[in-house]
Each structure stands twice: as structure tokens, then as C-alpha cells.
Design a protein around this motif. Structure first.
Motif, mmCIF file in Angstrom:
data_model
loop_
_atom_site.group_PDB
_atom_site.id
_atom_site.type_symbol
_atom_site.label_atom_id
_atom_site.label_comp_id
_atom_site.label_asym_id
_atom_site.label_seq_id
_atom_site.Cartn_x
_atom_site.Cartn_y
_atom_site.Cartn_z
ATOM 1 N N MET A 1 0.829 -1.064 -0.002
ATOM 2 C CA MET A 1 -0.086 0.092 0.107
ATOM 3 C C MET A 1 0.875 1.111 -0.001
ATOM 4 O O MET A 1 1.731 1.396 0.778
ATOM 5 C CB MET A 1 -0.876 0.074 1.337
ATOM 6 N N PRO A 2 0.553 2.130 -0.704
ATOM 7 C CA PRO A 2 1.263 3.463 -0.894
ATOM 8 C C PRO A 2 1.048 4.377 0.312
ATOM 9 O O PRO A 2 0.274 4.508 0.886
ATOM 10 C CB PRO A 2 0.712 4.325 -1.901
ATOM 11 N N ILE A 3 2.223 5.000 0.732
ATOM 12 C CA ILE A 3 2.259 5.934 1.749
ATOM 13 C C ILE A 3 2.329 7.416 1.136
ATOM 14 O O ILE A 3 3.409 7.382 0.226
ATOM 15 C CB ILE A 3 3.656 5.468 2.613
ATOM 16 N N VAL A 4 1.658 8.388 1.275
ATOM 17 C CA VAL A 4 1.472 9.519 0.722
ATOM 18 C C VAL A 4 2.467 10.422 1.786
ATOM 19 O O VAL A 4 1.959 10.537 2.969
ATOM 20 C CB VAL A 4 0.200 10.086 0.687
ATOM 21 N N THR A 5 3.381 11.156 1.128
ATOM 22 C CA THR A 5 3.844 12.375 1.693
ATOM 23 C C THR A 5 3.814 13.457 1.009
ATOM 24 O O THR A 5 3.337 13.523 -0.231
ATOM 25 C CB THR A 5 5.388 12.122 2.011
ATOM 26 N N ASP A 6 4.444 14.787 1.388
ATOM 27 C CA ASP A 6 4.527 15.825 0.595
ATOM 28 C C ASP A 6 4.963 15.561 -1.007
ATOM 29 O O ASP A 6 4.850 16.403 -1.771
ATOM 30 C CB ASP A 6 4.976 17.135 1.214
ATOM 31 N N ASP A 7 6.096 14.900 -0.941
ATOM 32 C CA ASP A 7 6.752 14.445 -2.126
ATOM 33 C C ASP A 7 6.071 13.450 -3.007
ATOM 34 O O ASP A 7 6.414 12.991 -4.070
ATOM 35 C CB ASP A 7 8.286 14.048 -1.650
ATOM 36 N N GLY A 8 4.908 12.825 -2.558
ATOM 37 C CA GLY A 8 4.474 11.711 -3.594
ATOM 38 C C GLY A 8 4.361 10.562 -2.847
ATOM 39 O O GLY A 8 4.277 10.386 -1.484
ATOM 40 N N PHE A 9 4.090 9.331 -3.769
ATOM 41 C CA PHE A 9 3.800 8.058 -3.048
ATOM 42 C C PHE A 9 5.271 7.499 -2.784
ATOM 43 O O PHE A 9 6.471 7.743 -3.727
ATOM 44 C CB PHE A 9 3.219 7.389 -4.177
ATOM 45 N N THR A 10 5.340 6.652 -1.866
ATOM 46 C CA THR A 10 6.611 5.847 -1.331
ATOM 47 C C THR A 10 5.873 4.412 -0.795
ATOM 48 O O THR A 10 4.659 4.440 -0.711
ATOM 49 C CB THR A 10 7.524 6.761 -0.436
ATOM 50 N N ARG A 11 6.798 3.620 -0.448
ATOM 51 C CA ARG A 11 6.394 2.395 0.233
ATOM 52 C C ARG A 11 6.856 2.489 1.687
ATOM 53 O O ARG A 11 7.480 3.385 2.117
ATOM 54 C CB ARG A 11 7.116 1.207 -0.443
ATOM 55 N N ASP A 12 5.968 1.726 2.457
ATOM 56 C CA ASP A 12 6.397 1.673 4.098
ATOM 57 C C ASP A 12 7.743 1.344 4.425
ATOM 58 O O ASP A 12 8.080 0.422 3.834
ATOM 59 C CB ASP A 12 5.144 0.892 4.670
ATOM 60 N N ALA A 13 8.404 2.278 5.072
ATOM 61 C CA ALA A 13 9.653 2.006 5.787
ATOM 62 C C ALA A 13 9.785 1.632 6.933
ATOM 63 O O ALA A 13 10.787 1.674 7.689
ATOM 64 C CB ALA A 13 10.451 3.048 5.128
ATOM 65 N N THR A 14 8.590 1.411 7.574
ATOM 66 C CA THR A 14 8.434 1.139 8.918
ATOM 67 C C THR A 14 9.160 -0.344 9.362
ATOM 68 O O THR A 14 8.598 -1.163 8.720
ATOM 69 C CB THR A 14 6.965 1.047 9.455
ATOM 70 N N PRO A 15 10.172 -0.125 10.134
ATOM 71 C CA PRO A 15 10.930 -1.639 10.274
ATOM 72 C C PRO A 15 10.395 -2.589 11.245
ATOM 73 O O PRO A 15 10.645 -3.720 11.357
ATOM 74 C CB PRO A 15 12.304 -1.001 10.938
ATOM 75 N N THR A 16 9.361 -2.035 11.982
ATOM 76 C CA THR A 16 8.464 -2.996 12.655
ATOM 77 C C THR A 16 6.972 -3.243 12.374
ATOM 78 O O THR A 16 6.521 -2.270 11.746
ATOM 79 C CB THR A 16 8.654 -2.510 14.307
ATOM 80 N N PRO A 17 6.269 -4.413 12.927
ATOM 81 C CA PRO A 17 4.950 -4.708 12.464
ATOM 82 C C PRO A 17 4.230 -3.586 13.389
ATOM 83 O O PRO A 17 4.798 -3.137 14.424
ATOM 84 C CB PRO A 17 4.717 -5.974 12.911
ATOM 85 N N LEU A 18 2.906 -3.233 12.869
ATOM 86 C CA LEU A 18 1.992 -2.165 13.693
ATOM 87 C C LEU A 18 1.625 -3.115 14.888
ATOM 88 O O LEU A 18 0.857 -4.160 14.629
ATOM 89 C CB LEU A 18 1.102 -1.807 12.906
#
Length: 129
Positions: A1-18
Motif C-alpha cells: 500500500m502506498p504511503i503519501v507524503t508531500d513528495d508523493g508516493f512511497t512504500r512503507d519503511a516502518t521496520p517493525t510491525p504495527l
């Protein structure tokens, strides 16, 4: 799922599970950790965990339910300085409000990203004032 920031779409870089708040409180998470909470969570219950939580993802079950915006504002007012993510049913037109309330990013479903491509989100990011 895309992560939206001010710069556009990126992929999740969270190193740990939620983790859920219940899992975190029962000792289920190592510091630092990431937490997923419902939009009706009492922000005061999260304060004891601020030091060990690097990301809080607030769920949005419906784009018409704005409680997540209020929760984000409250978390920031209580002193949370980590990453804050809106997760779920947030549309591009709501992105400036999400940022104004304290969210750093928005996680959207792939089907929403197809209907509202990156250019829509970047354009609305410029409306933030």
C-alpha cells in the motif's frame, strides 16, 4: 500500500510491525515500535508510550469520519513528536487537513491510489498553508 507524503508516493519503511495498544501494554513490543490505534482512542492512554513508539498509525474506517483528525491534533498537543500516519479511507482532498492536524503521512489502499494517482496528492499538498 502506498504511503503519501508531500513528495508523493512511497512504500512503507516502518521496520517493525504495527502493534495494537493492547499488545503494546502486555509487553508485546520492543522499543522502538509502531502502534496502530482506532480513531476513537483516548489520546491520554498513549502518553506513557510516547518514548518507545516511533510511529502511530490512526485508522480511518470511512472518509466521512473525521475523528482521526481530532486524535492527531490531540496527540501533538500532548507532546507526541514521532511519525504520525493516517491509515485507511483518506482521500486526496483531505490531505491538507491531515497535514494541518499533525499527520506526517497517509497510507492508502492500492485501489484508491489507482483512482487518485500521485499527481492528485502532490497537488493538494501545495494547498497546505
Amino acid at each position: 500500500m502506498p504511503i503519501v507524503t508531500d513528495d508523493g508516493f512511497t512504500r512503507d519503511a516502518t521496520p517493525t510491525p504495527l502493534l495494537s495498544l493492547a499488545a503494546l501494554e502486555s509487553g508485546g513490543g520492543d522499543a522502538p515500535c509502531a502502534l496502530e490505534v482506532a480513531n476513537d482512542t483516548d489520546a491520554r492512554h498513549l502518553v506513557p508510550h510516547f518514548a518507545s513508539v516511533e510511529l502511530i498509525a490512526v485508522t480511518f474506517p470511512d472518509f466521512a469520519d473525521g475523528r482521526g483528525f481530532s486524535l492527531a491534533r490531540r496527540l501533538r498537543a500532548l507532546g507526541y513528536r514521532g511519525r504520525l500516519r493516517a491509515k485507511g479511507h483518506v482521500i486526496a482532498d483531505q490531505y491538507p487537513m491531515a497535514r494541518a492536524c499533525g499527520f506526517d503521512e497517509v497510507e492508502i489502499a492500492d485501489d484508491l491510489a489507482a483512482r487518485q494517482p500521485e499527481a492528485h496528492w502532490v497537488a493538494t499538498a501545495s494547498l497546505r498553508g
